[in-house]
Design an enzyme around this catalytic site. Sequence first.
Site, PDB file in Angstrom:
ATOM      1  N   GLY A   1      20.019 -17.665  16.797  1.00  0.00           N
ATOM      2  CA  GLY A   1      21.438 -17.327  16.727  1.00  0.00           C
ATOM      3  C   GLY A   1      21.734 -16.390  15.573  1.00  0.00           C
TER       4      GLY A   1
ATOM      5  CE1 TYR B   1      26.914 -18.569  15.316  1.00  0.00           C
ATOM      6  CE2 TYR B   1      28.675 -20.174  14.956  1.00  0.00           C
ATOM      7  CZ  TYR B   1      27.339 -19.835  14.904  1.00  0.00           C
ATOM      8  OH  TYR B   1      26.424 -20.743  14.430  1.00  0.00           O
TER       9      TYR B   1
ATOM     10  CG  ASP C   1      31.267 -14.633  10.659  1.00  0.00           C
ATOM     11  OD1 ASP C   1      30.852 -14.842  11.807  1.00  0.00           O
ATOM     12  OD2 ASP C   1      31.117 -15.448   9.716  1.00  0.00           O
TER      13      ASP C   1
HETATM   14  N1  CAA Z   1      40.193 -20.684   6.268  1.00  0.00           N
HETATM   15  C1  CAA Z   1      41.409 -20.276   5.796  1.00  0.00           C
HETATM   16  N2  CAA Z   1      41.726 -18.985   5.584  1.00  0.00           N
HETATM   17  C2  CAA Z   1      40.782 -18.067   5.862  1.00  0.00           C
HETATM   18  C3  CAA Z   1      39.524 -18.396   6.358  1.00  0.00           C
HETATM   19  C4  CAA Z   1      39.253 -19.766   6.561  1.00  0.00           C
HETATM   20  N3  CAA Z   1      38.086 -20.196   7.027  1.00  0.00           N
HETATM   21  N4  CAA Z   1      38.829 -17.275   6.545  1.00  0.00           N
HETATM   22  C5  CAA Z   1      39.605 -16.253   6.154  1.00  0.00           C
HETATM   23  N5  CAA Z   1      40.794 -16.736   5.730  1.00  0.00           N
HETATM   24  C6  CAA Z   1      41.918 -16.011   5.178  1.00  0.00           C
HETATM   25  C7  CAA Z   1      41.559 -15.477   3.779  1.00  0.00           C
HETATM   26  O1  CAA Z   1      41.718 -16.496   2.797  1.00  0.00           O
HETATM   27  C8  CAA Z   1      42.537 -14.353   3.618  1.00  0.00           C
HETATM   28  O2  CAA Z   1      43.813 -14.866   3.269  1.00  0.00           O
HETATM   29  P1  CAA Z   1      44.831 -14.008   2.386  1.00  0.00           P
HETATM   30  O3  CAA Z   1      45.096 -12.755   3.164  1.00  0.00           O
HETATM   31  O4  CAA Z   1      46.001 -14.927   2.247  1.00  0.00           O
HETATM   32  O5  CAA Z   1      44.088 -13.746   1.103  1.00  0.00           O
HETATM   33  C9  CAA Z   1      42.628 -13.783   5.033  1.00  0.00           C
HETATM   34  O6  CAA Z   1      42.174 -14.824   5.920  1.00  0.00           O
HETATM   35  C10 CAA Z   1      41.776 -12.557   5.186  1.00  0.00           C
HETATM   36  O7  CAA Z   1      40.444 -12.908   4.802  1.00  0.00           O
HETATM   37  P2  CAA Z   1      39.473 -11.848   4.161  1.00  0.00           P
HETATM   38  O8  CAA Z   1      40.147 -11.122   3.006  1.00  0.00           O
HETATM   39  O9  CAA Z   1      38.177 -12.511   3.876  1.00  0.00           O
HETATM   40  O10 CAA Z   1      39.374 -10.773   5.352  1.00  0.00           O
HETATM   41  P3  CAA Z   1      38.120  -9.980   5.842  1.00  0.00           P
HETATM   42  O11 CAA Z   1      38.558  -9.173   7.003  1.00  0.00           O
HETATM   43  O12 CAA Z   1      37.456  -9.279   4.699  1.00  0.00           O
HETATM   44  O13 CAA Z   1      37.078 -11.092   6.346  1.00  0.00           O
HETATM   45  C11 CAA Z   1      36.340 -12.950   7.605  1.00  0.00           C
HETATM   46  C12 CAA Z   1      37.496 -12.021   7.315  1.00  0.00           C
HETATM   47  C13 CAA Z   1      35.190 -12.171   8.257  1.00  0.00           C
HETATM   48  C14 CAA Z   1      36.853 -14.001   8.587  1.00  0.00           C
HETATM   49  C15 CAA Z   1      35.806 -13.590   6.296  1.00  0.00           C
HETATM   50  O14 CAA Z   1      36.873 -14.238   5.674  1.00  0.00           O
HETATM   51  C16 CAA Z   1      34.709 -14.570   6.564  1.00  0.00           C
HETATM   52  O15 CAA Z   1      33.545 -14.198   6.606  1.00  0.00           O
HETATM   53  N6  CAA Z   1      35.062 -15.859   6.722  1.00  0.00           N
HETATM   54  C17 CAA Z   1      34.079 -16.897   6.992  1.00  0.00           C
HETATM   55  C18 CAA Z   1      33.906 -17.058   8.479  1.00  0.00           C
HETATM   56  C19 CAA Z   1      33.021 -18.264   8.732  1.00  0.00           C
HETATM   57  O16 CAA Z   1      33.418 -19.383   8.504  1.00  0.00           O
HETATM   58  N7  CAA Z   1      31.818 -18.019   9.223  1.00  0.00           N
HETATM   59  C20 CAA Z   1      30.903 -19.073   9.425  1.00  0.00           C
HETATM   60  C21 CAA Z   1      29.513 -18.546   9.236  1.00  0.00           C
HETATM   61  S1  CAA Z   1      28.293 -19.829   9.208  1.00  0.00           S
HETATM   62  C22 CAA Z   1      28.164 -20.279  10.799  1.00  0.00           C
HETATM   63  O17 CAA Z   1      28.727 -19.734  11.686  1.00  0.00           O
HETATM   64  C23 CAA Z   1      27.247 -21.431  11.041  1.00  0.00           C
HETATM   65  C24 CAA Z   1      27.921 -22.472  11.808  1.00  0.00           C
HETATM   66  O18 CAA Z   1      27.616 -22.656  12.961  1.00  0.00           O
HETATM   67  C25 CAA Z   1      28.908 -23.336  11.152  1.00  0.00           C
END
Ligand code: CAA
Length: 248
Positions: free
Chosen positions: A91, A154, A95
């Site tokens: 996988g 995803y 993101d």
């Molecule tokens: N919970 C709450 N708020 C969130 C959030 C979350 N999980 N993710 C993003 N946000 C919010 C941010 O806090 C931010 O808020 P503000 O505008 O108030 O500051 C807003 O959304 C924008 O976020 P970014 O500035 O980070 O925006 P971006 O476009 O640069 O990135 C993103 C967006 C790609 C979603 C990035 O935040 C990210 O990578 N988040 C994590 C996503 C995630 O959980 N991936 C899991 C990977 S591991 C996996 O997938 C394994 C598994 O099976 C569990």
Amino acid sequence: MTGRLALVTGGNGGIGTEVCRQLAGAGYRVVTTCMDAEREGIAQWQADLARDGVEVGYVECDVSDFNDCAAMAQRVEEEHGPVDILVNLAGITRDSFLHKMAQEDWKAVVDVNLDSVFNVTRHFIPGMRDRSFGRVINVASVNGQTGQFGQTNYSAAKAGMHGFTMALAKEGARKGVTVNTVSPGYVDTSMTAAIPEDIRTQIVAQIPAGRMAKPEEIARVVVFLALDESGYINGANIPVNGALFCSF
Ligand code: CAA
């Protein structure tokens, strides 16, 4: 030794390595797929496992390519014999919020995480049915159950995996072939290490267990489902998520 052969796609990753290790420890013969053995350092990975007495074979395969999977299946069966246990684990993540997501990031994630399950499983199911024994274990994610910011690709692929599980479980139930999903929560691997640190801290704060899972905590459920004795567990989705998402 059970003598049974287990094939793990992407078995050289964070969760995969523990799955291979525990399956081997439980007496299974184990083979992993990887994309590019040299680039992924498979020889070193095998040597590290061998130091602990764990022997794992490998075969190169792009699981998003149906024909490549056909060739891989033939090679595995020629070199190692029939596959009894298939763990669909390969996988990736790409993101991005949907309003910023490129089509190739949608396609890559669906191809590798979901299409792969068809591409690989299709080649092993006929033999499992003929031999009246098989275990297919699809490793999905809590984010397929709940949805997650930045993961429309995803989450859709992982939810789709469980739809596949439920349908194929019914098809194999009278043939001794079980199909189950394991849905890990956040696991301490390179995949979660790639989450921006502030967001990762926010996510861990929401996990009732107060920490991510260790890969071995996922692997033990995979091994449990692989056992001959687990034959009546079929079509299930087993969460391993530290109470991040509870349902009934
Ligand atoms: N919970 C709450 N708020 C969130 C959030 C979350 N999980 N993710 C993003 N946000 C919010 C941010 O806090 C931010 O808020 P503000 O505008 O108030 O500051 C807003 O959304 C924008 O976020 P970014 O500035 O980070 O925006 P971006 O476009 O640069 O990135 C993103 C967006 C790609 C979603 C990035 O935040 C990210 O990578 N988040 C994590 C996503 C995630 O959980 N991936 C899991 C990977 S591991 C996996 O997938 C394994 C598994 O099976 C569990």
